[in-house]
Design an enzyme around this catalytic site. Structure first.
Site, short mmCIF file in Angstrom:
data_model
loop_
_atom_site.label_atom_id
_atom_site.label_comp_id
_atom_site.label_asym_id
_atom_site.label_seq_id
_atom_site.Cartn_x
_atom_site.Cartn_y
_atom_site.Cartn_z
N ASN A 97 0.84 -1.19 0.00
CA ASN A 97 0.00 0.00 0.00
C ASN A 97 0.88 1.25 0.00
OD1 ASN A 97 -2.30 1.60 0.24
ND2 ASN A 97 -2.28 1.52 2.47
N ASP A 307 -5.17 -4.89 10.58
CA ASP A 307 -5.45 -4.10 9.37
C ASP A 307 -4.99 -2.66 9.59
OD1 ASP A 307 -6.23 -3.82 6.75
OD2 ASP A 307 -8.33 -3.44 7.21
N GLY A 326 -9.84 3.62 6.89
CA GLY A 326 -8.71 3.01 7.59
C GLY A 326 -8.53 3.48 9.02
#
Length: 417
Positions: A97, A307, A326
């Site tokens: 990412n 995560d 997020g």
């Protein structure tokens, strides 16, 4: 390095000799030298003597994002690994990412080199497709040889079913692990939260459970056809759990994970329009979160993941519709899980998963390399920004009551404490 852990309660269900027993542990030059009821070591030893010290093999997270390269303002590799270590993690799988994304062997080598002096082991994922654009497969075999532990277009569904088929067939030749984010873009549309009663009340566009389940079912059908190894990261619905249970009964080589925040929060948290709760997959209903917890207890869901996804404040402190998805989660992982599960289950969840990624499992015994996590399972506190080591502070867990705290790690002949 010369360390003596005093009166540490060992939590290691696989080790009948030491499990739940208090022992002194002597570590020298990164190796466990001795484990005994009482040790008296002299000669420049660092003594760690915490009132309620517990120790286990090092914790492992299957899905962490930083920012470097490209988004260093969110998080650097160095500070990200320090954050992981101070949160109790000795090994993390790094999501692709970044900007640019790691889609070649040289990118994987860069990430490995950036972490080689850390106490925490970084295991990078490469992208599944070039530039994560979902059109052409990336250099999977070369990246595997360079150290990639799997392949994943982070949070980007693969629309092309044939590409998933080819990826599974190709990676099967070298035992590669394909990861596919379960979300049908067309069904999800412009949705940003779970579709249901809450989204209707708040006037927010919803993503139905069907969007996840349809894509997940497709991938399982393809896996049944191709063979190979498939991992489905961060599932969020009750139906997804049952679909994966059926696939495992058929003998398919499939695994899945769930994000910790999907276990303990529901879409009811959205009522205040707090963008910290804007996540992907979205927070679902109480029925879904209960099914996810049960799936973990039953072994249908293989792993939990933080995560962990740092986002700088400019991307969160905006209108809910425009905010980025997020939350960070490394620092709050143990304290949250330890309030949902008992201690042995919590430690089991935090140490599972290495074998799926071909990573050696640490062993807590004399003569072995010391890869250990230090923690106190009884400390109770309210999670605040003071507990955050990440460069970004976007945490859904702020203000939440925690039970248990990581005290640090011993790894690669280093101590983070």
């Amino acid at each position: 390095m010369n360390i003596l852990l005093k009166s540490a309660t060992i939590v290691d269900p696989s080790n009948k000799d030491y499990h739940l027993k208090k022992r002194d542990i002597h570590i020298k030059n990164g190796i466990i030298e001795n484990i005994a009821p009482k040790l008296d070591i002299q000669n420049n030893v660092t003594i760690i003597d915490h009132k309620n010290l517990h120790v286990s093999i090092g914790w492992f997270d299957t899905g962490v994002s930083f920012g470097e390269p490209g988004y260093e303002e969110r998080e650097t590799i160095a500070n990200g690994l320090y954050t992981a270590g101070s949160s109790g993690f000795t090994d993390i799988v790094l999501n692709p990412n970044t900007n640019p994304v790691p889609d070649s062997s040289s990118d994987i080598i860069f990430l490995k080199n950036a972490a080689k002096s850390s106490a925490v082991n970084l295991h990078p994922l490469g992208t599944l497709t070039m530039k994560s654009e979902g059109e052409c497969l990336a250099e999977l075999y070369d990246m595997k040889n360079a150290g990639a532990v799997g392949f994943y277009d982070y949070k980007r569904p693969i629309n092309n079913s044939n590409l998933v088929k080819i990826a599974l067939q190709y990676a099967h030749n070298f035992n590669g692990l394909v990861q596919s984010f379960p979300m049908d873009r067309q069904i999800a549309g412009k949705g940003i939260v779970n579709e249901g009663e809450v989204s209707t009340k708040l006037g927010l566009k919803g993503i139905p459970n069907l969007a996840e389940e349809l894509n997940l079912a497709r991938d399982l059908f393809i896996l049944e056809y191709t063979g190979g190894r498939l991992h489905l990261p961060t599932i969020s619905t009750a139906k997804s759990v049952s679909l994966i249970a059926e696939a495992k009964k058929k003998g398919l080589d499939v695994s899945c994970s769930v994000a910790i925040h999907n276990l303990c929060f529901t879409d009811e948290s959205l009522v205040g329009f707090d963008s910290m709760f804007k996540l992907m997959p979205p927070l679902r209903t109480k029925k879904d979160s209960k099914a996810l917890v049960k799936g973990l207890k039953d072994g249908v869901i293989d792993f939990v993941t933080t995560d962990h996804r740092p986002m700088d404040i400019e991307l969160k402190r905006v209108e809910f519709d425009n905010a980025s998805n997020g939350t960070i989660g490394l620092e709050s992982a143990f304290g949250t899980l330890n309030t949902i599960f008992n201690l042995e289950t919590t430690i089991s969840l935090l140490t599972k998963g290495r074998e799926r990624y071909g990573i050696p499992i640490p062993v807590l015994k004399v003569g072995e390399k010391a890869t250990l996590t230090l923690f106190d399972p009884e400390i109770e506190y309210i999670f605040t920004e003071d507990h955050i080591r990440s460069s970004s502070k976007n945490s859904t867990f702020l203000g939440r009551k925690m039970k248990g705290k990581a005290l640090g790690i011993i790894g690669n002949d280093q101590l983070i404490h």
